[in-house]
Scaffold this motif. Structure first.
Motif, PDB file in Angstrom:
ATOM      1  N   VAL A  53       0.869  -1.021  -0.107  1.00 36.92           N
ATOM      2  CA  VAL A  53      -0.048   0.102   0.060  1.00 36.92           C
ATOM      3  C   VAL A  53       0.826   1.258  -0.040  1.00 36.92           C
ATOM      4  O   VAL A  53       0.804   2.015  -0.875  1.00 36.92           O
ATOM      5  CB  VAL A  53      -0.948  -0.149   1.271  1.00 36.92           C
ATOM      6  CG1 VAL A  53      -1.687   1.336   1.239  1.00 36.92           C
ATOM      7  CG2 VAL A  53      -1.939  -1.140   1.167  1.00 36.92           C
ATOM      8  N   SER A  54       1.666   1.428   0.943  1.00 36.69           N
ATOM      9  CA  SER A  54       2.620   2.589   1.061  1.00 36.69           C
ATOM     10  C   SER A  54       4.010   2.272   0.796  1.00 36.69           C
ATOM     11  O   SER A  54       4.842   3.289   0.831  1.00 36.69           O
ATOM     12  CB  SER A  54       2.383   3.219   2.620  1.00 36.69           C
ATOM     13  OG  SER A  54       2.813   2.250   3.635  1.00 36.69           O
ATOM     14  N   GLY A  55       4.234   0.980   0.542  1.00 33.50           N
ATOM     15  CA  GLY A  55       5.630   0.649   0.363  1.00 33.50           C
ATOM     16  C   GLY A  55       5.544  -0.933   0.664  1.00 33.50           C
ATOM     17  O   GLY A  55       4.771  -1.760   0.463  1.00 33.50           O
ATOM     18  N   LEU A  56       7.176  -1.416   1.007  1.00 35.62           N
ATOM     19  CA  LEU A  56       7.041  -2.719   0.920  1.00 35.62           C
ATOM     20  C   LEU A  56       7.782  -3.072   2.403  1.00 35.62           C
ATOM     21  O   LEU A  56       8.849  -2.540   2.753  1.00 35.62           O
ATOM     22  CB  LEU A  56       8.087  -3.299   0.020  1.00 35.62           C
ATOM     23  CG  LEU A  56       7.477  -3.227  -1.477  1.00 35.62           C
ATOM     24  CD1 LEU A  56       8.306  -3.841  -2.436  1.00 35.62           C
ATOM     25  CD2 LEU A  56       6.070  -4.043  -1.609  1.00 35.62           C
ATOM     26  N   ALA A  57       7.164  -3.920   3.060  1.00 30.25           N
ATOM     27  CA  ALA A  57       7.664  -4.399   4.527  1.00 30.25           C
ATOM     28  C   ALA A  57       8.647  -5.649   4.207  1.00 30.25           C
ATOM     29  O   ALA A  57       8.236  -6.647   3.807  1.00 30.25           O
ATOM     30  CB  ALA A  57       6.515  -4.724   5.457  1.00 30.25           C
ATOM     31  N   ALA A  58      10.018  -5.569   4.565  1.00 27.23           N
ATOM     32  CA  ALA A  58      11.001  -6.547   4.764  1.00 27.23           C
ATOM     33  C   ALA A  58      10.851  -7.691   5.883  1.00 27.23           C
ATOM     34  O   ALA A  58      10.234  -7.038   6.874  1.00 27.23           O
ATOM     35  CB  ALA A  58      12.192  -6.038   4.382  1.00 27.23           C
ATOM     36  N   ASP A  59      11.126  -8.703   5.820  1.00 25.31           N
ATOM     37  CA  ASP A  59      11.102  -9.605   6.899  1.00 25.31           C
ATOM     38  C   ASP A  59      12.124  -9.048   7.891  1.00 25.31           C
ATOM     39  O   ASP A  59      13.434  -8.565   7.422  1.00 25.31           O
ATOM     40  CB  ASP A  59      11.718 -10.965   6.615  1.00 25.31           C
ATOM     41  CG  ASP A  59      10.792 -11.749   5.491  1.00 25.31           C
ATOM     42  OD1 ASP A  59       9.426 -11.498   5.361  1.00 25.31           O
ATOM     43  OD2 ASP A  59      11.087 -12.609   4.826  1.00 25.31           O
ATOM     44  N   TRP A  60      11.675  -8.800   9.151  1.00 24.65           N
ATOM     45  CA  TRP A  60      12.573  -8.282  10.139  1.00 24.65           C
ATOM     46  C   TRP A  60      14.062  -8.763  10.409  1.00 24.65           C
ATOM     47  O   TRP A  60      14.091  -9.864  10.368  1.00 24.65           O
ATOM     48  CB  TRP A  60      11.756  -8.331  11.646  1.00 24.65           C
ATOM     49  CG  TRP A  60      12.589  -7.267  12.479  1.00 24.65           C
ATOM     50  CD1 TRP A  60      12.469  -6.055  12.553  1.00 24.65           C
ATOM     51  CD2 TRP A  60      13.537  -7.518  13.372  1.00 24.65           C
ATOM     52  NE1 TRP A  60      13.307  -5.448  13.582  1.00 24.65           N
ATOM     53  CE2 TRP A  60      14.249  -6.535  13.968  1.00 24.65           C
ATOM     54  CE3 TRP A  60      14.286  -8.918  13.607  1.00 24.65           C
ATOM     55  CZ2 TRP A  60      14.883  -6.608  15.057  1.00 24.65           C
ATOM     56  CZ3 TRP A  60      15.554  -8.966  14.397  1.00 24.65           C
ATOM     57  CH2 TRP A  60      15.489  -7.721  15.207  1.00 24.65           C
ATOM     58  N   GLY A  61      15.101  -8.043  10.125  1.00 21.88           N
ATOM     59  CA  GLY A  61      16.284  -8.425  10.166  1.00 21.88           C
ATOM     60  C   GLY A  61      16.911  -9.160   9.154  1.00 21.88           C
ATOM     61  O   GLY A  61      18.127  -9.577   9.282  1.00 21.88           O
ATOM     62  N   ASP A  62      16.387  -9.294   8.089  1.00 17.67           N
ATOM     63  CA  ASP A  62      16.968 -10.009   6.906  1.00 17.67           C
ATOM     64  C   ASP A  62      17.314  -9.198   5.803  1.00 17.67           C
ATOM     65  O   ASP A  62      16.404  -8.508   5.136  1.00 17.67           O
ATOM     66  CB  ASP A  62      15.470 -11.023   6.192  1.00 17.67           C
ATOM     67  CG  ASP A  62      15.920 -11.586   5.194  1.00 17.67           C
ATOM     68  OD1 ASP A  62      17.317 -11.707   4.647  1.00 17.67           O
ATOM     69  OD2 ASP A  62      15.155 -12.590   4.924  1.00 17.67           O
ATOM     70  N   PRO A  63      18.319  -8.997   5.769  1.00 15.63           N
ATOM     71  CA  PRO A  63      19.073  -7.805   4.991  1.00 15.63           C
ATOM     72  C   PRO A  63      18.883  -8.350   3.228  1.00 15.63           C
ATOM     73  O   PRO A  63      18.539  -7.398   2.504  1.00 15.63           O
ATOM     74  CB  PRO A  63      20.528  -7.790   5.128  1.00 15.63           C
ATOM     75  CG  PRO A  63      20.756  -9.017   5.777  1.00 15.63           C
ATOM     76  CD  PRO A  63      19.522  -9.337   6.483  1.00 15.63           C
ATOM     77  N   GLN A  64      18.550  -9.563   3.081  1.00 16.39           N
ATOM     78  CA  GLN A  64      18.223 -10.091   1.668  1.00 16.39           C
ATOM     79  C   GLN A  64      16.784  -9.685   1.385  1.00 16.39           C
ATOM     80  O   GLN A  64      16.541  -9.271   0.105  1.00 16.39           O
ATOM     81  CB  GLN A  64      18.504 -11.693   1.533  1.00 16.39           C
ATOM     82  CG  GLN A  64      19.741 -11.989   1.796  1.00 16.39           C
ATOM     83  CD  GLN A  64      20.578 -11.977   0.484  1.00 16.39           C
ATOM     84  OE1 GLN A  64      20.167 -11.429  -0.645  1.00 16.39           O
ATOM     85  NE2 GLN A  64      21.962 -12.147   0.731  1.00 16.39           N
ATOM     86  N   SER A  65      15.840  -9.743   2.142  1.00 13.35           N
ATOM     87  CA  SER A  65      14.570  -9.434   2.112  1.00 13.35           C
ATOM     88  C   SER A  65      14.418  -7.752   1.675  1.00 13.35           C
ATOM     89  O   SER A  65      13.690  -7.455   0.912  1.00 13.35           O
ATOM     90  CB  SER A  65      13.662  -9.806   3.254  1.00 13.35           C
ATOM     91  OG  SER A  65      12.372  -9.235   3.349  1.00 13.35           O
ATOM     92  N   LEU A  66      15.377  -7.166   2.671  1.00 11.17           N
ATOM     93  CA  LEU A  66      15.474  -5.630   2.301  1.00 11.17           C
ATOM     94  C   LEU A  66      15.763  -5.227   0.872  1.00 11.17           C
ATOM     95  O   LEU A  66      14.947  -4.577   0.232  1.00 11.17           O
ATOM     96  CB  LEU A  66      16.161  -5.005   3.411  1.00 11.17           C
ATOM     97  CG  LEU A  66      16.040  -3.529   3.463  1.00 11.17           C
ATOM     98  CD1 LEU A  66      14.899  -2.903   3.797  1.00 11.17           C
ATOM     99  CD2 LEU A  66      17.142  -3.140   4.384  1.00 11.17           C
ATOM    100  N   ALA A  67      16.984  -5.892   0.726  1.00  5.87           N
ATOM    101  CA  ALA A  67      17.642  -5.828  -0.628  1.00  5.87           C
ATOM    102  C   ALA A  67      16.421  -6.335  -1.600  1.00  5.87           C
ATOM    103  O   ALA A  67      16.491  -5.436  -2.686  1.00  5.87           O
ATOM    104  CB  ALA A  67      18.821  -6.482  -1.024  1.00  5.87           C
ATOM    105  N   LEU A  68      15.808  -7.441  -1.752  1.00  2.00           N
ATOM    106  CA  LEU A  68      14.722  -7.741  -2.807  1.00  2.00           C
ATOM    107  C   LEU A  68      13.763  -6.657  -3.014  1.00  2.00           C
ATOM    108  O   LEU A  68      13.318  -6.241  -4.072  1.00  2.00           O
ATOM    109  CB  LEU A  68      14.253  -8.940  -2.423  1.00  2.00           C
ATOM    110  CG  LEU A  68      15.145 -10.161  -2.670  1.00  2.00           C
ATOM    111  CD1 LEU A  68      14.912 -11.503  -1.975  1.00  2.00           C
ATOM    112  CD2 LEU A  68      15.599 -10.370  -4.069  1.00  2.00           C
ATOM    113  N   ALA A  69      13.230  -6.103  -1.534  1.00  2.00           N
ATOM    114  CA  ALA A  69      12.106  -5.164  -1.826  1.00  2.00           C
ATOM    115  C   ALA A  69      12.784  -3.790  -2.463  1.00  2.00           C
ATOM    116  O   ALA A  69      12.101  -3.264  -3.416  1.00  2.00           O
ATOM    117  CB  ALA A  69      11.372  -4.830  -0.307  1.00  2.00           C
ATOM    118  N   LEU A  70      13.841  -3.432  -2.089  1.00  2.00           N
ATOM    119  CA  LEU A  70      14.305  -2.190  -2.752  1.00  2.00           C
ATOM    120  C   LEU A  70      14.454  -2.424  -4.289  1.00  2.00           C
ATOM    121  O   LEU A  70      14.225  -1.523  -5.248  1.00  2.00           O
ATOM    122  CB  LEU A  70      15.712  -1.834  -1.992  1.00  2.00           C
ATOM    123  CG  LEU A  70      15.721  -1.382  -0.717  1.00  2.00           C
ATOM    124  CD1 LEU A  70      17.068  -1.159  -0.019  1.00  2.00           C
ATOM    125  CD2 LEU A  70      15.122   0.080  -0.663  1.00  2.00           C
TER     126      LEU A  70
END
Length: 114
Positions: A53-70
């Motif tokens: 909706v307003s962005g993407l929530a990455a799995d907490w503490g998972d840098p891979q998840s954050l990178a994939l969302a970005l």
């Protein structure tokens, strides 16, 4: 003006904090500038960081998840723009100064002696 210019130049705003933010005003500022936010959904950020909706929530503490969302938002600018528009609408609807004042007034009214 300089801060607004930075937001205008950004494709997405990352909030990679692992500390449960009490609220995270940077995210609201980004949304007010129609920029989607990617971060770990924790603490007060869960009040406005709504996945898809307003962005993407990455799995907490998972840098891979954050990178994939970005990466997803950088590679899909139309989707990023949609989330930015939806985030802007969310800010206006739920987090405007007027809405905040209404909430504060309602709270004060409940505390007032009868």
């Amino acid at each position: 003006r300089a801060l607004a210019q930075q937001y205008q130049q950004a494709a997405v705003v990352a909030m990679p904090s692992l500390i449960p933010e009490s609220f995270g005003m940077v995210g609201l500022e980004a949304m007010h500038h129609r920029r989607p936010v990617v971060g770990f959904a924790s603490g007060g950020m869960t009040e406005w960081l709504r996945h898809g909706v307003s962005g993407l929530a990455a799995d907490w503490g998972d840098p891979q998840s954050l990178a994939l969302a970005l990466r997803q938002l950088i590679m899909q600018p139309q989707y990023a723009s949609l989330l930015g528009q939806q985030g802007y609408a969310l800010v206006l609807q739920e987090f405007s100064p007027e809405r905040h004042l209404q909430g504060m007034q309602a709270l004060l009214n409940t505390m007032a002696p009868s």
